[in-house]
Design a protein around this motif. Sequence first.
Motif, PDB file in Angstrom:
ATOM      1  N   GLY A 145       8.225  -2.998 -14.502  1.00 48.20           N
ATOM      2  CA  GLY A 145       7.447  -3.255 -13.294  1.00 48.20           C
ATOM      3  C   GLY A 145       7.544  -2.169 -12.246  1.00 48.20           C
ATOM      4  O   GLY A 145       6.749  -2.160 -11.296  1.00 48.20           O
ATOM      5  N   ASP A 146       8.500  -1.257 -12.388  1.00 46.19           N
ATOM      6  CA  ASP A 146       8.610  -0.152 -11.427  1.00 46.19           C
ATOM      7  C   ASP A 146       7.379   0.746 -11.489  1.00 46.19           C
ATOM      8  O   ASP A 146       6.820   0.980 -12.566  1.00 46.19           O
ATOM      9  CB  ASP A 146       9.845   0.699 -11.728  1.00 46.19           C
ATOM     10  N   HIS A 147       6.972   1.232 -10.316  1.00 46.09           N
ATOM     11  CA  HIS A 147       5.932   2.256 -10.234  1.00 46.09           C
ATOM     12  C   HIS A 147       6.627   3.610 -10.330  1.00 46.09           C
ATOM     13  O   HIS A 147       7.407   3.982  -9.446  1.00 46.09           O
ATOM     14  CB  HIS A 147       5.151   2.138  -8.930  1.00 46.09           C
ATOM     15  N   VAL A 148       6.361   4.326 -11.430  1.00 45.18           N
ATOM     16  CA  VAL A 148       7.045   5.585 -11.725  1.00 45.18           C
ATOM     17  C   VAL A 148       6.030   6.713 -11.714  1.00 45.18           C
ATOM     18  O   VAL A 148       5.038   6.677 -12.464  1.00 45.18           O
ATOM     19  CB  VAL A 148       7.757   5.514 -13.090  1.00 45.18           C
ATOM     20  N   PHE A 149       6.274   7.704 -10.881  1.00 48.59           N
ATOM     21  CA  PHE A 149       5.400   8.864 -10.769  1.00 48.59           C
ATOM     22  C   PHE A 149       6.065  10.038 -11.469  1.00 48.59           C
ATOM     23  O   PHE A 149       7.131  10.498 -11.057  1.00 48.59           O
ATOM     24  CB  PHE A 149       5.140   9.186  -9.293  1.00 48.59           C
ATOM     25  N   ILE A 150       5.438  10.516 -12.548  1.00 46.49           N
ATOM     26  CA  ILE A 150       5.977  11.606 -13.358  1.00 46.49           C
ATOM     27  C   ILE A 150       5.104  12.837 -13.163  1.00 46.49           C
ATOM     28  O   ILE A 150       3.914  12.823 -13.505  1.00 46.49           O
ATOM     29  CB  ILE A 150       6.025  11.204 -14.842  1.00 46.49           C
ATOM     30  N   GLN A 151       5.668  13.871 -12.585  1.00 53.75           N
ATOM     31  CA  GLN A 151       4.912  15.100 -12.374  1.00 53.75           C
ATOM     32  C   GLN A 151       4.594  15.772 -13.709  1.00 53.75           C
ATOM     33  O   GLN A 151       5.390  15.756 -14.635  1.00 53.75           O
ATOM     34  CB  GLN A 151       5.733  16.072 -11.516  1.00 53.75           C
ATOM     35  N   ILE A 173       2.352   6.664 -13.365  1.00 57.13           N
ATOM     36  CA  ILE A 173       1.414   7.544 -12.669  1.00 57.13           C
ATOM     37  C   ILE A 173       1.800   8.974 -12.997  1.00 57.13           C
ATOM     38  O   ILE A 173       2.989   9.314 -13.055  1.00 57.13           O
ATOM     39  CB  ILE A 173       1.489   7.343 -11.149  1.00 57.13           C
ATOM     40  N   THR A 174       0.810   9.843 -13.210  1.00 57.29           N
ATOM     41  CA  THR A 174       1.134  11.235 -13.475  1.00 57.29           C
ATOM     42  C   THR A 174       0.048  12.156 -12.940  1.00 57.29           C
ATOM     43  O   THR A 174      -1.041  11.713 -12.579  1.00 57.29           O
ATOM     44  CB  THR A 174       1.347  11.481 -14.985  1.00 57.29           C
ATOM     45  N   VAL A 192      -3.911   8.441 -13.355  1.00 54.84           N
ATOM     46  CA  VAL A 192      -3.843   9.889 -13.543  1.00 54.84           C
ATOM     47  C   VAL A 192      -4.488  10.581 -12.353  1.00 54.84           C
ATOM     48  O   VAL A 192      -5.618  10.266 -11.970  1.00 54.84           O
ATOM     49  CB  VAL A 192      -4.547  10.329 -14.842  1.00 54.84           C
ATOM     50  N   ILE A 193      -3.757  11.513 -11.763  1.00 53.00           N
ATOM     51  CA  ILE A 193      -4.257  12.277 -10.629  1.00 53.00           C
ATOM     52  C   ILE A 193      -4.563  13.696 -11.095  1.00 53.00           C
ATOM     53  O   ILE A 193      -3.661  14.407 -11.553  1.00 53.00           O
ATOM     54  CB  ILE A 193      -3.224  12.312  -9.486  1.00 53.00           C
ATOM     55  N   LYS A 199      -4.698  15.650  -4.020  1.00 49.55           N
ATOM     56  CA  LYS A 199      -3.278  15.837  -3.741  1.00 49.55           C
ATOM     57  C   LYS A 199      -2.577  14.491  -3.903  1.00 49.55           C
ATOM     58  O   LYS A 199      -2.999  13.504  -3.296  1.00 49.55           O
ATOM     59  CB  LYS A 199      -3.078  16.372  -2.325  1.00 49.55           C
ATOM     60  N   PHE A 200      -1.521  14.483  -4.692  1.00 51.43           N
ATOM     61  CA  PHE A 200      -0.875  13.199  -4.971  1.00 51.43           C
ATOM     62  C   PHE A 200      -0.338  12.543  -3.708  1.00 51.43           C
ATOM     63  O   PHE A 200      -0.327  11.314  -3.585  1.00 51.43           O
ATOM     64  CB  PHE A 200       0.239  13.354  -6.015  1.00 51.43           C
ATOM     65  N   GLU A 201       0.091  13.348  -2.727  1.00 50.14           N
ATOM     66  CA  GLU A 201       0.649  12.773  -1.505  1.00 50.14           C
ATOM     67  C   GLU A 201      -0.411  12.090  -0.655  1.00 50.14           C
ATOM     68  O   GLU A 201      -0.086  11.308   0.253  1.00 50.14           O
ATOM     69  CB  GLU A 201       1.378  13.848  -0.692  1.00 50.14           C
ATOM     70  N   ASP A 202      -1.685  12.342  -0.943  1.00 49.32           N
ATOM     71  CA  ASP A 202      -2.780  11.704  -0.202  1.00 49.32           C
ATOM     72  C   ASP A 202      -3.179  10.357  -0.796  1.00 49.32           C
ATOM     73  O   ASP A 202      -3.849   9.563  -0.129  1.00 49.32           O
ATOM     74  CB  ASP A 202      -4.009  12.617  -0.175  1.00 49.32           C
ATOM     75  N   VAL A 203      -2.785  10.103  -2.055  1.00 47.40           N
ATOM     76  CA  VAL A 203      -3.281   8.894  -2.716  1.00 47.40           C
ATOM     77  C   VAL A 203      -2.177   7.915  -3.130  1.00 47.40           C
ATOM     78  O   VAL A 203      -2.478   6.764  -3.457  1.00 47.40           O
ATOM     79  CB  VAL A 203      -4.127   9.257  -3.962  1.00 47.40           C
TER      80      VAL A 203
END
Length: 333
Positions: A145-151, A173-174, A192-193, A199-203
């Motif tokens: 359930g964690d929201h994980v952002f992988i660059q 999220i990546t 997917v961004i 920019k990922f920091e905007d969304v």
Amino acid sequence: MKAAVISKYGRDQKLSLVDIDVPVCGACDALVEIHAASLNPIDFKIRDGKIRFIRSYSFPWIMGHDLAGVVTAVGSKVTRFKVGDKVFSRPRNGRTGSLAQFIAVNENELALMPKNLSFEEAASIPLVGLTSWQALFDTAHMKSGDHVFIQAGSGGVGSFAVQLAKQFGAYVITTTSSRNVEFVRGLGADEVIDYTSKKFEDVLQNVDIVFDTLGGEALYKSFQVLRPGGWVVSISGDPDQRLAQDMGLNFFKREVLRLVGRKANKLAAKARAHYRFIFMHSSGSQLAQIAQLIEAGKIKPIIDKVFSFEESQLAVEYLEQGRSRGKVVIKIR
């Protein structure tokens, strides 16, 4: 045996195939005939001298940290492996050097290859698999359930981490370029961004875990998208005094790394979040768990290109371009 070596630090250093002695197999070691190896950015970072403040290397230095092959001899105290076993490994620091025909590996750093993989596929797994496992589970304590952002989800580490996080129930999220959007969706990314247009920091906001594989500004901006109590785990950003303590570095080096990591730690404090820079460590037991996931069809190796042993220098140059989709592998035999 043949090995691909460099003779000193320097970006201009080219790999040379030379004849050296087969390594001695210690009492707790298995001697492995290497069939395939893979490259990682750490290889050319070491060549360039970028981490010698933290860890020094002797020359000639054999490049390569990942391998798959066949056990040809075992030490007197080895109990878990036998001659003829197909194995894969990321040996401990100080005992790496997989661009070679043989290597001696402590049995605790070996695992049986997944039965459904070729040597080339298996060689692509150890470093990216262990790095992802230790970042997400051991450090950030990822749960379902964690929201994980992988660059950089299409890269070597990213393409594995996306699959791993998805298999354990995370919302993944990546970021990637437009040409790889569908590719990373196929790996399991929920969101997917395309970094060429957004920019990922905007969304993003209220992310539980950021796995930073890029460093620099991407690391610093990661703190803007975290929830309070969240984690940023980096493998490319700013090492700090905690890493120095983990590595047993002296007081001077601990103080230097405290200054190096000060910006990231200040941003973490401001975000009321956690920051850790990690170096992965070898673990045969974790590799065995990863092998089970692969044999069950839950994770697949992602290989961009396979080079011959004689093309090792070309493989390094290809990886340095930073555009590979998945891993760059070298077929040794």
